[in-house]
Design a protein around this motif. Structure first.
Motif, short mmCIF file in Angstrom:
data_model
loop_
_atom_site.label_atom_id
_atom_site.label_comp_id
_atom_site.label_asym_id
_atom_site.label_seq_id
_atom_site.Cartn_x
_atom_site.Cartn_y
_atom_site.Cartn_z
N GLY A 164 0.81 -1.21 0.00
CA GLY A 164 0.00 0.00 0.00
C GLY A 164 0.84 1.26 0.00
O GLY A 164 0.57 2.21 0.75
N LEU A 165 1.86 1.29 -0.86
CA LEU A 165 2.75 2.45 -0.93
C LEU A 165 2.45 3.29 -2.15
O LEU A 165 1.88 2.81 -3.13
CB LEU A 165 4.22 1.99 -0.97
N GLU A 166 2.85 4.54 -2.09
CA GLU A 166 2.69 5.45 -3.22
C GLU A 166 3.82 6.48 -3.20
O GLU A 166 4.52 6.63 -2.17
CB GLU A 166 1.33 6.16 -3.14
N PRO A 167 4.05 7.19 -4.30
CA PRO A 167 5.10 8.22 -4.33
C PRO A 167 4.88 9.27 -3.25
O PRO A 167 3.76 9.53 -2.83
CB PRO A 167 4.98 8.80 -5.74
N LEU A 168 5.96 9.88 -2.82
CA LEU A 168 5.88 10.92 -1.80
C LEU A 168 5.02 12.10 -2.26
O LEU A 168 5.11 12.53 -3.41
CB LEU A 168 7.28 11.42 -1.45
N GLY A 169 4.22 12.61 -1.35
CA GLY A 169 3.43 13.80 -1.64
C GLY A 169 4.20 15.06 -1.30
O GLY A 169 5.32 15.02 -0.79
N ASP A 170 3.59 16.20 -1.57
CA ASP A 170 4.26 17.49 -1.36
C ASP A 170 4.67 17.71 0.10
O ASP A 170 5.73 18.29 0.37
CB ASP A 170 3.33 18.63 -1.80
N LYS A 171 3.87 17.21 1.02
CA LYS A 171 4.17 17.42 2.45
C LYS A 171 5.49 16.77 2.84
O LYS A 171 6.34 17.40 3.49
CB LYS A 171 3.03 16.88 3.29
N LEU A 172 5.67 15.51 2.45
CA LEU A 172 6.90 14.81 2.84
C LEU A 172 8.09 15.25 2.01
O LEU A 172 9.23 15.23 2.49
CB LEU A 172 6.69 13.29 2.74
N ILE A 173 7.86 15.63 0.76
CA ILE A 173 8.96 16.17 -0.04
C ILE A 173 9.49 17.46 0.60
O ILE A 173 10.70 17.68 0.67
CB ILE A 173 8.49 16.43 -1.48
N ALA A 174 8.56 18.28 1.12
CA ALA A 174 8.97 19.50 1.82
C ALA A 174 9.69 19.17 3.11
O ALA A 174 10.67 19.83 3.49
CB ALA A 174 7.75 20.37 2.10
N TYR A 175 9.24 18.12 3.80
CA TYR A 175 9.88 17.68 5.05
C TYR A 175 11.34 17.31 4.78
O TYR A 175 12.25 17.73 5.51
CB TYR A 175 9.11 16.48 5.61
N PHE A 176 11.58 16.55 3.73
CA PHE A 176 12.95 16.18 3.38
C PHE A 176 13.74 17.38 2.87
O PHE A 176 14.94 17.49 3.11
CB PHE A 176 12.95 15.06 2.34
N GLY A 177 13.05 18.27 2.17
CA GLY A 177 13.72 19.47 1.67
C GLY A 177 14.29 20.31 2.80
O GLY A 177 15.38 20.89 2.67
N GLU A 178 13.55 20.40 3.90
CA GLU A 178 14.04 21.14 5.06
C GLU A 178 15.30 20.50 5.64
O GLU A 178 16.08 21.16 6.32
CB GLU A 178 12.95 21.20 6.13
N ARG A 179 15.47 19.23 5.36
CA ARG A 179 16.65 18.51 5.85
C ARG A 179 17.69 18.34 4.74
O ARG A 179 18.58 17.51 4.85
CB ARG A 179 16.21 17.15 6.39
N MET A 180 17.55 19.12 3.68
CA MET A 180 18.51 19.20 2.59
C MET A 180 18.60 17.93 1.76
O MET A 180 19.62 17.65 1.13
CB MET A 180 19.90 19.58 3.13
N ILE A 181 17.53 17.15 1.73
CA ILE A 181 17.49 15.94 0.91
C ILE A 181 16.68 16.25 -0.34
O ILE A 181 15.51 16.64 -0.26
CB ILE A 181 16.85 14.76 1.66
N SER A 182 17.28 16.09 -1.50
CA SER A 182 16.63 16.46 -2.76
C SER A 182 15.65 15.39 -3.24
O SER A 182 15.72 14.22 -2.83
CB SER A 182 17.70 16.67 -3.84
#
Length: 380
Positions: A164-182
């Motif tokens: 039951g997985l799916e590609p990352l949404g905007d919320k988690l992409i932003a979460y990783f972005g704050e941690r400098m993960i592209s």
């Protein structure tokens, strides 16, 4: 007997991968083909190198007792179920390693490639296999839990859809972005989320491109693993042919090190011990807390230099010591995390990446120092 075999052989409906799974698997390199015959100007000749490759190591018979009748019974049942599926085993097929064999479904194609990757887990709880020829792709898994000598061979492989997985949404992409993960790094490592839930990260564990487990992390830093997840290093496919390996303490740190330019990095799948054990190292089959090392021993054996970049706190230092004890301190190097303005040190790779940037993190790793062979950390 024909009716028994018909019931036990896998169905004709092979595993159907989703678009996302196929895309993620395309990033992982399948095992290099091993050809029994090599093309020449005059036809084909027998390839002795293929026949005597690493998989033909010192023979260890599967029918010899190891450390208990229960393990022996499970191993015997697994072997019987594997052979019923049509896979021919040899004495080199021991638990805890990956072996390249002839696929009984496609016979390796015209060049008879050893395209079937077979693995019996170190704890003998299951065996799994997959053919990496694009025109075949046969896969399966068997378990020893059965009162009968044989049970159904199943193709119920772990997939993105089944979890039951799916590609990352905007919320988690932003979460990783704050941690400098592209996004590029997230994409390459197949980081996903639970379907419909942008608060749960899914770190997919793969080996030879195959999805073999998944570890979840909530936004509140709660961790759990998918049932049936095998203990392996996160990012294992990135060190298949690596001569130098970096080991970190968390999936986020693995991604951070990649942002600094190092893909030859893996993370331990679990946490760190509170202290170093004063006991002698257990045998491989009893070293349950560190099975993830022995499940990929062939990969680690190739490395001449292993950089330990675990957390800077006491458990992280204890983990580094336990890893060095098992991997050999003479080939281990230790990262020292830089100090902050208040004289305390950054804790891990992601803290350095967030606060000092990728260049600083790369410099820290490049300046790792040789592990002290006689080093000692507080023991229990």
């Amino acid at each position: 007997m024909p009716q028994l075999l018909a019931a036990l052989l896998p169905s004709k409906q092979w595993l159907k991968s989703t678009f996302w799974l196929q895309h993620f698997l395309s990033f992982a390199s399948p095992p290099k083909p091993v050809f029994l015959f090599q093309s020449t100007s005059s036809g084909f000749r027998f390839n002795s190198y293929a026949a005597n490759r690493r998989l033909s190591t010192i023979p260890v018979r599967l029918d010899q007792p190891e450390d208990g009748s229960s393990d022996l019974d499970k191993l015997r049942v697994l072997r019987q179920k594997i052979e019923v599926s049509g896979i021919t085993l040899d004495d080199s097929c021991v638990p805890g390693r990956y072996h390249h064999l002839i696929c009984p479904k496609c016979n390796g194609g015209q060049l008879m490639e050893r395209s079937l990757s077979l693995h019996i887990t170190q704890d003998r709880n299951f065996a799994m296999w997959r053919c990496f020829r694009s025109t075949c792709g046969w896969a399966g898994r068997v378990f020893p839990e059965s009162s009968a000598a044989y049970s159904e061979v199943t193709n119920n492989w772990m997939t993105v859809d089944s979890l039951g997985l799916e590609p990352l949404g905007d919320k988690l992409i932003a979460y990783f972005g704050e941690r400098m993960i592209s996004e590029k790094t997230l994409y390459r490592n197949a980081v996903m989320q639970l379907s419909g839930n942008q608060s749960v990260i899914a770190f997919t564990y793969r080996q030879n491109g195959l999805l073999v487990g998944c570890k979840y992390r909530s936004m509140g830093k709660r961790f759990w693993q998918e049932k049936g997840t095998e203990k392996i290093l996160y990012g294992l496919d990135d060190i298949q042919e690596a001569n130098e390996i970096i080991i970190v303490e968390g999936e986020l740190d693995k991604l951070s090190v990649e942002e600094a330019g190092f893909c030859n990095c893996v993370s331990v799948p679990g946490g760190a011990p509170q202290k170093v054990s004063a006991k002698e190292l257990p045998s491989l089959d009893k070293d349950t807390a560190y099975h993830y090392l022995w499940n990929c021993k062939e990969y680690l054996d190739k490395a001449s230099r292993i950089i330990l970049a675990t957390d800077g706190d006491s458990p992280g230092q204890a983990l580094a010591e336990e890893l060095a004890r098992r991997l050999g301190k003479e080939r281990c190097w230790r990262v020292s995390w830089p100090k902050k303005e208040d004289s305390s040190c950054f804790k891990d790779a992601n803290e350095v990446l967030k606060n000092l940037g990728a260049d600083a993190l790369r410099e820290v790793i490049e300046n790792a120092e040789l592990y002290e062979v006689n080093s000692s950390i507080q023991e229990i």
